[in-house]
Scaffold this active site. Structure first.
Site, PDB file in Angstrom:
ATOM      1  N   LYS A 186       0.883  -1.177   0.000  1.00 28.20           N
ATOM      2  CA  LYS A 186       0.000   0.000   0.000  1.00 28.20           C
ATOM      3  C   LYS A 186       0.917   1.222   0.000  1.00 28.20           C
ATOM      4  O   LYS A 186       1.465   1.611   1.040  1.00 28.20           O
ATOM      5  CB  LYS A 186      -0.869  -0.021   1.259  1.00 28.20           C
ATOM      6  N   GLY A 244       2.934   4.427  13.160  1.00 28.92           N
ATOM      7  CA  GLY A 244       3.684   3.256  13.632  1.00 28.92           C
ATOM      8  C   GLY A 244       3.095   2.714  14.923  1.00 28.92           C
ATOM      9  O   GLY A 244       2.932   1.505  15.111  1.00 28.92           O
ATOM     10  N   GLU A 262       9.943   1.420  10.435  1.00 30.59           N
ATOM     11  CA  GLU A 262      10.968   2.464  10.292  1.00 30.59           C
ATOM     12  C   GLU A 262      10.256   3.799  10.406  1.00 30.59           C
ATOM     13  O   GLU A 262       9.464   4.179   9.545  1.00 30.59           O
ATOM     14  CB  GLU A 262      11.723   2.345   8.968  1.00 30.59           C
ATOM     15  N   CYS A 296      14.073  10.467   6.410  1.00 29.29           N
ATOM     16  CA  CYS A 296      14.084  10.032   7.810  1.00 29.29           C
ATOM     17  C   CYS A 296      15.496  10.098   8.391  1.00 29.29           C
ATOM     18  O   CYS A 296      15.657  10.275   9.584  1.00 29.29           O
ATOM     19  CB  CYS A 296      13.475   8.647   7.958  1.00 29.29           C
ATOM     20  N   GLU A 394      10.634  16.147  14.780  1.00 33.56           N
ATOM     21  CA  GLU A 394      11.053  15.891  13.403  1.00 33.56           C
ATOM     22  C   GLU A 394      10.333  16.891  12.501  1.00 33.56           C
ATOM     23  O   GLU A 394       9.103  16.882  12.414  1.00 33.56           O
ATOM     24  CB  GLU A 394      10.690  14.464  12.984  1.00 33.56           C
TER      25      GLU A 394
HETATM   26  O1  TXE Z   1       2.901   9.988   7.269  1.00 36.88           O
HETATM   27  P1  TXE Z   1       1.950   8.740   7.475  1.00 36.88           P
HETATM   28  P2  TXE Z   1       2.476  11.428   6.714  1.00 36.88           P
HETATM   29  C1  TXE Z   1       6.935  11.590   9.192  1.00 36.88           C
HETATM   30  C2  TXE Z   1       7.323  13.027   8.899  1.00 36.88           C
HETATM   31  C3  TXE Z   1       6.069  13.605   8.341  1.00 36.88           C
HETATM   32  C4  TXE Z   1       5.024  12.884   9.151  1.00 36.88           C
HETATM   33  C5  TXE Z   1       3.682  12.821   8.538  1.00 36.88           C
HETATM   34  O2  TXE Z   1       7.656  13.665  10.092  1.00 36.88           O
HETATM   35  O3  TXE Z   1       5.965  14.971   8.540  1.00 36.88           O
HETATM   36  O4  TXE Z   1       5.540  11.587   9.317  1.00 36.88           O
HETATM   37  O5  TXE Z   1       3.725  12.280   7.211  1.00 36.88           O
HETATM   38  C6  TXE Z   1      -0.145   5.280   5.499  1.00 36.88           C
HETATM   39  N1  TXE Z   1      -2.925   2.817   9.017  1.00 36.88           N
HETATM   40  N2  TXE Z   1       7.329  10.657   8.143  1.00 36.88           N
HETATM   41  O6  TXE Z   1       1.278  11.981   7.386  1.00 36.88           O
HETATM   42  O7  TXE Z   1       0.555   9.195   7.664  1.00 36.88           O
HETATM   43  C7  TXE Z   1      -0.130   6.362   4.458  1.00 36.88           C
HETATM   44  O8  TXE Z   1      -1.162   6.142   3.515  1.00 36.88           O
HETATM   45  C8  TXE Z   1      -2.068   2.339   8.100  1.00 36.88           C
HETATM   46  C9  TXE Z   1       8.568   9.978   8.347  1.00 36.88           C
HETATM   47  O9  TXE Z   1       2.363  11.319   5.300  1.00 36.88           O
HETATM   48  O10 TXE Z   1       2.583   7.908   8.520  1.00 36.88           O
HETATM   49  C10 TXE Z   1       1.264   6.176   3.883  1.00 36.88           C
HETATM   50  O11 TXE Z   1       1.244   5.076   2.968  1.00 36.88           O
HETATM   51  N3  TXE Z   1      -1.414   3.119   7.230  1.00 36.88           N
HETATM   52  C11 TXE Z   1       8.765   8.870   7.414  1.00 36.88           C
HETATM   53  C12 TXE Z   1       2.096   5.812   5.116  1.00 36.88           C
HETATM   54  O12 TXE Z   1       1.164   5.336   6.074  1.00 36.88           O
HETATM   55  C13 TXE Z   1      -1.621   4.447   7.297  1.00 36.88           C
HETATM   56  C14 TXE Z   1       8.203   8.996   6.047  1.00 36.88           C
HETATM   57  C15 TXE Z   1       2.892   6.963   5.736  1.00 36.88           C
HETATM   58  O13 TXE Z   1       2.013   8.008   6.052  1.00 36.88           O
HETATM   59  C16 TXE Z   1      -2.499   5.013   8.243  1.00 36.88           C
HETATM   60  C17 TXE Z   1       6.944   9.706   5.999  1.00 36.88           C
HETATM   61  C18 TXE Z   1      -3.156   4.128   9.131  1.00 36.88           C
HETATM   62  N4  TXE Z   1      -4.000   4.568  10.083  1.00 36.88           N
HETATM   63  C19 TXE Z   1       6.575  10.526   7.023  1.00 36.88           C
HETATM   64  N5  TXE Z   1      -2.498   6.349   8.078  1.00 36.88           N
HETATM   65  C20 TXE Z   1      10.078   8.200   7.387  1.00 36.88           C
HETATM   66  N6  TXE Z   1      10.398   7.425   8.438  1.00 36.88           N
HETATM   67  O14 TXE Z   1      10.826   8.299   6.432  1.00 36.88           O
HETATM   68  C21 TXE Z   1      -1.640   6.619   7.066  1.00 36.88           C
HETATM   69  N7  TXE Z   1      -1.113   5.466   6.592  1.00 36.88           N
END
Ligand code: TXE
Length: 498
Positions: A186, A244, A262, A296, A394
């Protein structure tokens, strides 16, 4: 029918995608549009999948796992498919890079480099498929022989973010495939195109139907449903710490699926006065600006020895001002667009908080006007104290916070003063200081006198709240296996019933 596109200019109309199940495109009934963040125009249309679509994809992955069409092959055969996929990726490198740029906003030259890394991931995965093995115990006495088998864990759910849509995918997929698992991916709702195109490439490379499936759409509906799915054996999630955490709850409330996580980072870059300051400044500028800081492992906390702090910040600011922020489709661009509107607002909000909380703005701090896109200048704050928001949270943007220290102990204490532990970097000519800091700072990836270096042989993952488990290389393959202990009686049996 999609119109042909030149890979140097914007597509004449948004490209339409289906989702990918059982090695076939499936047309979506409800499509949503993605605007290029670098240009502000629509570039792709992707299905908003339903939970029924997700269930069908998980069923395909389950069937492909149980029929052993993939897990039952030899490592050499699985490796052969991965090598063919690497070759096909090489042939389609510019096309994949183009869609990555349009949906994510990263510079085209960087995107091409990332695809080269992805090709290397597939080649490394091919070798790993052949080398994956268990263990044996020849020490259990003459009557007993022990074997430890590594078996694929089963159906894997893979949820990926928008900052490195293809790179993060390819740091996982070849290693999941090497283990013999099947999967449902996904991708982030804003960057689905290249994850879908990988389906075509893998099918052409000879991957059996049902092994690699992709559903697209909202994290809150199908992402959440994937985390809760009772027929998914393991979930690998890369994204925010908040989601996470919800993955951990979902795993506990469903089937105790194994998790690989991660999550975020607030990564230190420690610069000692005895380092080559010009090299360290180049590393610091790159570490915070690469991928517009939406990374990240970006080095977002500069910890510099007080005796050279002012001089170092001046060298660094001069370098940051020279970074070419521009249209991501132009070859000379070094820093492209901010990927989402929400992220753009978050970064600008942090810049305002930094000013309000009393940090000194040395350079940047403003948006850059380029057409209809959204861009932010690489930004440096000095005089940051540990309690400020820009010191702790972050930001996920090109905003670097500088702290000053007097002793090695103080540098280590500042570096460890975070809930995260993803990456760290240290710059010094003194081997004692370099290795002391490397040993004492808690982070999953470490760079000494360099930054962001690495290859797919090396494991990726975090300490503390940056996550669980490791991806890539043999460590990555092993994460997707489970261990079975086999005991074989080879001598005279001693009966229990006399
Ligand atoms: O991340 P999300 P977002 C951090 C970074 C950023 C913040 C928000 O600080 O500003 O997160 O980003 C899916 N159940 N990182 O809001 O929401 C979503 O569709 C299952 C760090 O975009 O965590 C996408 O595929 N999945 C990071 C994925 O999760 C869900 C990289 C990431 O989105 C979900 C990105 C749910 N309830 C953001 N809600 C890194 N470690 O590199 C969303 N998703």
């Amino acid at each position: 029918m999609n119109s042909p596109v030149s890979l140097r200019s914007l597509p004449p109309s948004p490209r339409e995608f289906g989702f990918w199940v059982d090695n076939r495109w499936v047309a979506g009934s409800d499509l949503f549009e993605r605007n290029s963040p670098g240009h502000g125009v629509p570039v792709t249309r992707v299905p908003r999948c339903s939970v029924d679509d997700l269930n069908a994809a998980v069923a395909a992955a389950r069937r492909a796992f149980e029929d052993r069409s993939w897990a039952g092959l030899s490592g050499a055969e699985r490796g052969g498919v991965l090598l063919r996929a690497a070759e096909l990726l090489r042939q389609r490198r510019d096309e994949i890079a183009y869609w990555e740029v349009l949906e994510n906003g990263k510079p085209i030259a960087q995107a091409r480099g990332e695809i080269d890394h992805c090709i290397a991931c597939f080649e490394t995965g091919a070798g790993a498929a052949r080398l994956l093995h268990g263990d044996s115990f020849n020490s259990l006495g003459d009557g007993l022989f022990g074997m430890v088998l590594r078996e694929p864990i089963g159906v894997v759910g893979l949820i990926t973010p928008w900052n490195f849509p293809f790179l993060i995918l390819c740091e996982r997929v070849p290693f999941i495939l090497a283990s013999g698992c099947t999967m449902v991916v996904k991708p982030s709702e804003v960057t689905s195109a290249t994850t879908l195109l990988l389906g075509e490439i893998l099918a052409e490379a000879g991957l059996p139907a049902g092994v690699y499936n992709v559903v697209t759409g909202s994290g809150r509906t199908i992402g959440q449903a994937l985390t809760e799915h009772p027929d998914v054996d393991m979930l690998s999630f890369t994204g925010s710490t908040a989601v996470g955490r919800s993955c951990v709850h979902a795993a506990a409330d469903s089937n105790f699926k194994k998790l690989g996580l991660e999550l975020g980072g607030k990564n230190p870059i420690i610069v000692f006065a005895d380092s080559y300051l010009d090299d360290a400044a180049d590393g610091a500028a790159f570490g915070i600006s690469f991928n517009t800081g939406q990374c990240c492992v970006s080095s977002s906390r500069l910890i510099v020895e007080r005796s050279v702090a002012r001089e170092f910040e001046e060298i660094l600011a001069a370098k940051m001002k020279k970074i070419v922020v521009g249209d991501p489709l132009q070859d000379e661009t070094q820093v492209g667009a901010i990927t989402t509107d929400a992220q753009n607002a978050t970064i600008m909000d942090f810049i305002e908080k930094g000013k309000a909380e009393g940090a000194e703005l040395i350079t940047g701090g403003q948006t850059v006007e380029i057409g209809k896109g959204q861009y932010i200048a690489p930004t440096l704050f000095s005089g940051v104290t540990r309690s400020m928001s820009i010191a702790k949270d972050e930001i996920f943007g090109p905003v670097l916070s500088s702290f000053h220290f007097d002793t090695v102990e103080e540098a280590i204490a500042i570096a460890n003063d975070t809930v995260y532990g993803l990456a760290a970097s240290v710059w010094t000519k003194n081997i004692d200081k370099a290795l002391t800091v490397t040993r004492r700072v808690r982070a999953g990836r470490f760079w000494v006198n360099t930054i962001m270096a690495g290859g797919p042989e090396m494991p990726l993952g975090g300490f503390k709240q940056s996550g669980w488990g490791r991806e890539a290389g043999m460590y990555g393959v092993e994460e997707y296996t489970q261990v079975k202990s086999v005991h074989v009686e080879i001598g005279k049996r001693s009966h229990w019933i006399k």
